[in-house]
Design a protein around this motif. Sequence first.
Motif, PDB file in Angstrom:
ATOM      1  N   CYS A   1       0.786  -1.367   0.012  1.00 56.49           N
ATOM      2  CA  CYS A   1       0.076  -0.035   0.018  1.00 56.49           C
ATOM      3  C   CYS A   1       0.818   1.117   0.163  1.00 56.49           C
ATOM      4  CB  CYS A   1      -0.879  -0.076   1.304  1.00 56.49           C
ATOM      5  SG  CYS A   1      -1.644   1.731   1.445  1.00 56.49           S
TER       6      CYS A   1
ATOM      7  N   CYS B   1       0.318   3.429   3.255  1.00 57.23           N
ATOM      8  CA  CYS B   1       0.482   3.099   4.776  1.00 57.23           C
ATOM      9  C   CYS B   1       1.707   2.196   4.848  1.00 57.23           C
ATOM     10  CB  CYS B   1      -0.751   2.637   5.509  1.00 57.23           C
ATOM     11  SG  CYS B   1      -0.998   0.956   5.038  1.00 57.23           S
TER      12      CYS B   1
ATOM     13  N   CYS C   1      -6.812  -1.079   0.282  1.00 59.96           N
ATOM     14  CA  CYS C   1      -5.805  -1.454   1.451  1.00 59.96           C
ATOM     15  C   CYS C   1      -7.168  -1.614   2.585  1.00 59.96           C
ATOM     16  CB  CYS C   1      -4.810  -0.270   1.830  1.00 59.96           C
ATOM     17  SG  CYS C   1      -4.071  -0.508   3.338  1.00 59.96           S
TER      18      CYS C   1
ATOM     19  N   CYS D   1      -5.559   1.146   5.642  1.00 55.82           N
ATOM     20  CA  CYS D   1      -5.877   2.635   5.859  1.00 55.82           C
ATOM     21  C   CYS D   1      -7.155   3.175   4.796  1.00 55.82           C
ATOM     22  CB  CYS D   1      -4.524   3.280   5.599  1.00 55.82           C
ATOM     23  SG  CYS D   1      -4.145   3.304   3.845  1.00 55.82           S
TER      24      CYS D   1
ATOM     25  N   TRP E   1      -6.922   2.861   1.698  1.00 54.72           N
ATOM     26  CA  TRP E   1      -6.405   3.544   0.331  1.00 54.72           C
ATOM     27  C   TRP E   1      -7.043   2.871  -0.770  1.00 54.72           C
ATOM     28  CZ3 TRP E   1      -4.252   7.178  -2.304  1.00 54.72           C
ATOM     29  CH2 TRP E   1      -3.403   6.840  -3.693  1.00 54.72           C
TER      30      TRP E   1
HETATM   31 ZN   LIG Z   1      -2.992   1.313   3.598  1.00 51.17          ZN
END
Ligand SMILES: [Zn+2]
Length: 400
Positions: free
Chosen positions: A323, A326, A341, A344, A346
């Motif tokens: 990712c 993060c 992700c 986080c 994302w």
């Molecule tokens: Zn992440």
Amino acid sequence: MLLSYRFRIYPSKTIQAKLNEQLEICRWLYNRLLEEVNKARKEGRKINRQDTQALIVKLKEEKPELNKVYSKVLQMVNYQLWSNIKTLAELKRKGKKTGTLRYKTGNSFKTLNFNQSGFKIDFKRRKLVLSKVGEIPIKLHRKIEGKIKGVIIKRTKSEKWFALVQLEVVDETIPKTGRVIGIDMGVHHFATDSDGNRFENPKFLDKTIEKIRKIQKVLSRKQKGSKNREKARKRLAKLYEKLENQRNDFLHKLSRYYINNYDVVCIEDLDIKSLVENNRSHTLNRHILDASWSKFIQLLFYKAERANRRVVKVNPKNTSRICARCGKIIKIELKDRLFVCPYCSWEADRDYNASLNILNAGLGRPLAPVEREPLLRIVSYWEVITGQVLSMKQEAPCVS
Ligand SMILES: [Zn+2]
């Protein structure tokens, strides 16, 4: 800095016969010198480039035909042999599987190398003058600026002739941009970069590959040694050349775009990538794509050196699984086009996420300072080869 320009030349029938004869003599010499090297090694004797070089003079007694070829060209055959020996040793050192150096058979010797001397370009009459060969009309489609260091005569598979003119040029200076970029090269799209640009795979590939397949089929049905087979073989060689020209045009312009617009370009190390990817399919498409990637990287390095830019190769391990925001590693299937992700939250296009990781690795920073994915800009093959890409607007500098 040495540059090489390619010019089409049109040797007459007589001159073609001369060139072909000289290629054949050079092929003989190459094999003879290689034989000598192999023999010496078998007997545990040390042998080097100077030894085989000295041998050429002696061989002229054994084979007077050698005198038909300009002496410097013969020397370059020796040079080529030793550079092949060196490359092979280098590969072995890197742990690659290599065989022994092969003897040149049939038409496999294709170049005559006039290094430093033995050539002249008559610009007024548009003629290339070669020692022990004669005059050849040359199509000077571009200006030659700089000192000419050598001329390499090349015969292609479809039996066209070219002169590769080696020029010494001064480095070009282009202003620093303050921008850096990571590029992910893929199967679905040619390249996706960390500025959110996506370059489509050139479509001509599909069309030309389709034609190549058809002719290959025809070729397999034709009788060996028949006239029709020879015809099909030439057509196939022509198509491969066309494919290569189209592809090179695309790759030249795309690499120019990156070098002009970025100070640092980060890409994956393909040598490692091919090892990491098991399950590779060996289709013709994939084969050509692989070749395009390595050519692209080669061009990036080549242009970067002249323009004082930096190209950084990074280890491709995990570039599509990390990712970018993060840093956690996530399991992602090859078919998943979206990276999501769970840590986080994302969310981004898979290749875009990879391009950020490639950039991070290249710059040696842990994470990308990104909030959300930009809208990807799709750039077509036509925008690249018509040069539109060179005037594409850039975002503000994003230096870290
Ligand atoms: Zn992440």
